[in-house]
Design a protein around this motif. Sequence first.
Motif, PDB file in Angstrom:
ATOM      1  N   VAL A 206       0.843  -1.201   0.000  1.00 58.88           N
ATOM      2  CA  VAL A 206       0.000   0.000   0.000  1.00 58.88           C
ATOM      3  C   VAL A 206       0.877   1.249   0.000  1.00 58.88           C
ATOM      4  O   VAL A 206       0.629   2.208  -0.739  1.00 58.88           O
ATOM      5  CB  VAL A 206      -0.945   0.005   1.219  1.00 58.88           C
ATOM      6  CG1 VAL A 206      -1.689   1.336   1.318  1.00 58.88           C
ATOM      7  CG2 VAL A 206      -1.941  -1.144   1.129  1.00 58.88           C
ATOM      8  N   PHE A 207       1.925   1.232   0.821  1.00 57.81           N
ATOM      9  CA  PHE A 207       2.850   2.366   0.863  1.00 57.81           C
ATOM     10  C   PHE A 207       3.472   2.632  -0.507  1.00 57.81           C
ATOM     11  O   PHE A 207       3.516   3.775  -0.976  1.00 57.81           O
ATOM     12  CB  PHE A 207       3.955   2.102   1.892  1.00 57.81           C
ATOM     13  CG  PHE A 207       5.190   2.937   1.682  1.00 57.81           C
ATOM     14  CD1 PHE A 207       5.191   4.293   1.977  1.00 57.81           C
ATOM     15  CD2 PHE A 207       6.351   2.363   1.179  1.00 57.81           C
ATOM     16  CE1 PHE A 207       6.332   5.070   1.758  1.00 57.81           C
ATOM     17  CE2 PHE A 207       7.488   3.122   0.971  1.00 57.81           C
ATOM     18  CZ  PHE A 207       7.477   4.483   1.266  1.00 57.81           C
ATOM     19  N   GLU A 208       3.958   1.595  -1.160  1.00 60.38           N
ATOM     20  CA  GLU A 208       4.610   1.771  -2.453  1.00 60.38           C
ATOM     21  C   GLU A 208       3.649   2.386  -3.472  1.00 60.38           C
ATOM     22  O   GLU A 208       4.010   3.316  -4.210  1.00 60.38           O
ATOM     23  CB  GLU A 208       5.140   0.428  -2.965  1.00 60.38           C
ATOM     24  CG  GLU A 208       6.320  -0.095  -2.153  1.00 60.38           C
ATOM     25  CD  GLU A 208       6.875  -1.394  -2.709  1.00 60.38           C
ATOM     26  OE1 GLU A 208       6.370  -1.849  -3.775  1.00 60.38           O
ATOM     27  OE2 GLU A 208       7.799  -1.957  -2.100  1.00 60.38           O
ATOM     28  N   PHE A 209       2.428   1.872  -3.514  1.00 58.87           N
ATOM     29  CA  PHE A 209       1.459   2.382  -4.479  1.00 58.87           C
ATOM     30  C   PHE A 209       1.129   3.853  -4.211  1.00 58.87           C
ATOM     31  O   PHE A 209       1.153   4.686  -5.124  1.00 58.87           O
ATOM     32  CB  PHE A 209       0.177   1.547  -4.427  1.00 58.87           C
ATOM     33  CG  PHE A 209      -0.957   2.178  -5.193  1.00 58.87           C
ATOM     34  CD1 PHE A 209      -0.968   2.164  -6.579  1.00 58.87           C
ATOM     35  CD2 PHE A 209      -1.991   2.812  -4.524  1.00 58.87           C
ATOM     36  CE1 PHE A 209      -2.000   2.764  -7.290  1.00 58.87           C
ATOM     37  CE2 PHE A 209      -3.029   3.420  -5.220  1.00 58.87           C
ATOM     38  CZ  PHE A 209      -3.037   3.394  -6.602  1.00 58.87           C
ATOM     39  N   LEU A 210       0.835   4.196  -2.973  1.00 62.11           N
ATOM     40  CA  LEU A 210       0.431   5.561  -2.645  1.00 62.11           C
ATOM     41  C   LEU A 210       1.592   6.544  -2.813  1.00 62.11           C
ATOM     42  O   LEU A 210       1.410   7.653  -3.322  1.00 62.11           O
ATOM     43  CB  LEU A 210      -0.097   5.625  -1.212  1.00 62.11           C
ATOM     44  CG  LEU A 210      -1.423   4.909  -0.957  1.00 62.11           C
ATOM     45  CD1 LEU A 210      -1.774   4.958   0.522  1.00 62.11           C
ATOM     46  CD2 LEU A 210      -2.546   5.516  -1.786  1.00 62.11           C
ATOM     47  N   ALA A 211       2.780   6.150  -2.377  1.00 62.77           N
ATOM     48  CA  ALA A 211       3.935   7.048  -2.455  1.00 62.77           C
ATOM     49  C   ALA A 211       4.280   7.367  -3.895  1.00 62.77           C
ATOM     50  O   ALA A 211       4.576   8.516  -4.240  1.00 62.77           O
ATOM     51  CB  ALA A 211       5.135   6.432  -1.743  1.00 62.77           C
ATOM     52  N   GLU A 212       4.242   6.378  -4.770  1.00 60.99           N
ATOM     53  CA  GLU A 212       4.575   6.625  -6.167  1.00 60.99           C
ATOM     54  C   GLU A 212       3.448   7.347  -6.896  1.00 60.99           C
ATOM     55  O   GLU A 212       3.694   8.242  -7.701  1.00 60.99           O
ATOM     56  CB  GLU A 212       4.905   5.313  -6.870  1.00 60.99           C
ATOM     57  CG  GLU A 212       6.233   4.734  -6.415  1.00 60.99           C
ATOM     58  CD  GLU A 212       6.920   3.960  -7.512  1.00 60.99           C
ATOM     59  OE1 GLU A 212       6.218   3.310  -8.305  1.00 60.99           O
ATOM     60  OE2 GLU A 212       8.161   4.004  -7.570  1.00 60.99           O
ATOM     61  N   SER A 213       2.208   6.978  -6.601  1.00 62.38           N
ATOM     62  CA  SER A 213       1.080   7.637  -7.273  1.00 62.38           C
ATOM     63  C   SER A 213       1.002   9.114  -6.903  1.00 62.38           C
ATOM     64  O   SER A 213       0.521   9.929  -7.700  1.00 62.38           O
ATOM     65  CB  SER A 213      -0.232   6.939  -6.891  1.00 62.38           C
ATOM     66  OG  SER A 213      -0.233   5.598  -7.318  1.00 62.38           O
ATOM     67  N   SER A 214       1.489   9.458  -5.709  1.00 67.33           N
ATOM     68  CA  SER A 214       1.444  10.850  -5.249  1.00 67.33           C
ATOM     69  C   SER A 214       2.758  11.581  -5.485  1.00 67.33           C
ATOM     70  O   SER A 214       2.886  12.746  -5.104  1.00 67.33           O
ATOM     71  CB  SER A 214       1.119  10.888  -3.751  1.00 67.33           C
ATOM     72  OG  SER A 214      -0.061  10.185  -3.474  1.00 67.33           O
ATOM     73  N   HIS A 215       3.739  10.899  -6.082  1.00 68.69           N
ATOM     74  CA  HIS A 215       5.047  11.506  -6.368  1.00 68.69           C
ATOM     75  C   HIS A 215       5.685  12.062  -5.092  1.00 68.69           C
ATOM     76  O   HIS A 215       6.207  13.182  -5.076  1.00 68.69           O
ATOM     77  CB  HIS A 215       4.916  12.624  -7.407  1.00 68.69           C
ATOM     78  CG  HIS A 215       4.228  12.210  -8.664  1.00 68.69           C
ATOM     79  ND1 HIS A 215       4.897  11.610  -9.714  1.00 68.69           N
ATOM     80  CD2 HIS A 215       2.926  12.275  -9.037  1.00 68.69           C
ATOM     81  CE1 HIS A 215       4.039  11.341 -10.690  1.00 68.69           C
ATOM     82  NE2 HIS A 215       2.835  11.723 -10.301  1.00 68.69           N
ATOM     83  N   LEU A 216       5.649  11.287  -4.018  1.00 71.70           N
ATOM     84  CA  LEU A 216       6.177  11.767  -2.747  1.00 71.70           C
ATOM     85  C   LEU A 216       7.702  11.804  -2.742  1.00 71.70           C
ATOM     86  O   LEU A 216       8.368  11.043  -3.444  1.00 71.70           O
ATOM     87  CB  LEU A 216       5.704  10.870  -1.606  1.00 71.70           C
ATOM     88  CG  LEU A 216       4.213  10.853  -1.265  1.00 71.70           C
ATOM     89  CD1 LEU A 216       3.994  10.094   0.030  1.00 71.70           C
ATOM     90  CD2 LEU A 216       3.645  12.255  -1.155  1.00 71.70           C
ATOM     91  N   THR A 217       8.234  12.677  -1.915  1.00 70.91           N
ATOM     92  CA  THR A 217       9.654  12.708  -1.563  1.00 70.91           C
ATOM     93  C   THR A 217       9.726  12.693  -0.042  1.00 70.91           C
ATOM     94  O   THR A 217       8.715  12.882   0.639  1.00 70.91           O
ATOM     95  CB  THR A 217      10.345  13.970  -2.111  1.00 70.91           C
ATOM     96  OG1 THR A 217       9.830  15.117  -1.423  1.00 70.91           O
ATOM     97  CG2 THR A 217      10.109  14.117  -3.604  1.00 70.91           C
ATOM     98  N   PRO A 218      10.906  12.491   0.533  1.00 70.35           N
ATOM     99  CA  PRO A 218      10.998  12.494   2.004  1.00 70.35           C
ATOM    100  C   PRO A 218      10.534  13.788   2.655  1.00 70.35           C
ATOM    101  O   PRO A 218      10.197  13.798   3.837  1.00 70.35           O
ATOM    102  CB  PRO A 218      12.500  12.253   2.246  1.00 70.35           C
ATOM    103  CG  PRO A 218      12.934  11.459   1.068  1.00 70.35           C
ATOM    104  CD  PRO A 218      12.165  12.034  -0.092  1.00 70.35           C
TER     105      PRO A 218
END
Length: 329
Positions: free
Chosen positions: A156-168
């Motif tokens: 779930v983390f991987e999908f949401l982080a990439e879909s939202s273009h997150l950075t630290p």
Amino acid sequence: MALSSSSATAISQKAIIVTVPVLLLFASTAVIALFFLFSSFSSCSCPPPSPSFGGGFSRGTSGEVAERISTTLEDIEWVKDQIRVNGLHMKDNVLRKGINPRTRAEQLQDLLRFKGISHYEGPESENHTALPCPGELLVEEHHSNYGEPWAGGRDVFEFLAESSHLTPNSQVLEIGCGTLRVGLHFIRYLRPEHYHCLERDELSLMATFRYELPSQGLLHKRPLIVRGEDMDFTSFGSVVYDLIYASAVFLHMPDNLVWVGLERLVRKLKPYDGRIFVSHNIKFCSRLGGEECTKRLSSLGLEFLGKHAHDSLLFNHYEIWFEFRRSKA
């Protein structure tokens, strides 16, 4: 033989007439050579471009590329190769021989009987443990509270982080983080104090603070996790979030409460680039009918961007997510 002054002048003029085109030819050749030289620098000698989104890297809205987040097909092949090289085969899940093999239930009985994993026998007043942890947490019974494997939280983390273009440096809010099945991965990835959560269940919060954060070495990340309900986000101040998500939470809320929450969340979401993700379904909206649903979202300043069927490379995990953004500044 000496030349007359008129002959010398004539020869000199002819030399000039011949020399000028030659010089022009040399100059043109030099310009062309320089053009190709600089072109070669710009096309061949530069470093390779940064990986684009979708290749396992997260790209922020300002263009910076953070560390790789998701599992790739190359990773899967590496794991398969390690299994093959080591001659491993899945066997029946039975207790292995060891120093003290125990089922989870047996471990809990031992913890209750011997007062902890160290079998401490002295008086409690002399026990140096600063934060005693209940046995139920030590044997991780709470990992079975989700109806699906704990490991799915990573996916779930991987999908949401990439879909939202997150950075630290991104700001993230989770609605209903439970015992941090997903949140642990966000906390580890984000900068300190950049992960926030609203959770109503006391036992889940106890597992979070007394077991998960300490055991994962994440206490220094200082996540802001607040006990509360009724979609009250006042404790989070004026933070504007890059990602707000709710995993199977809105399913258990009255529709009216979900709409109240969305109205409050819109003001806390970064305009245009920020994202809200909701899992499983959006019956709170679809029950109104398609046109009415769209109209109500629009009145809040929300735009529905689409439905995503995420079929993971790992853990036999499949999930449906609905994506929204704030359409007004």
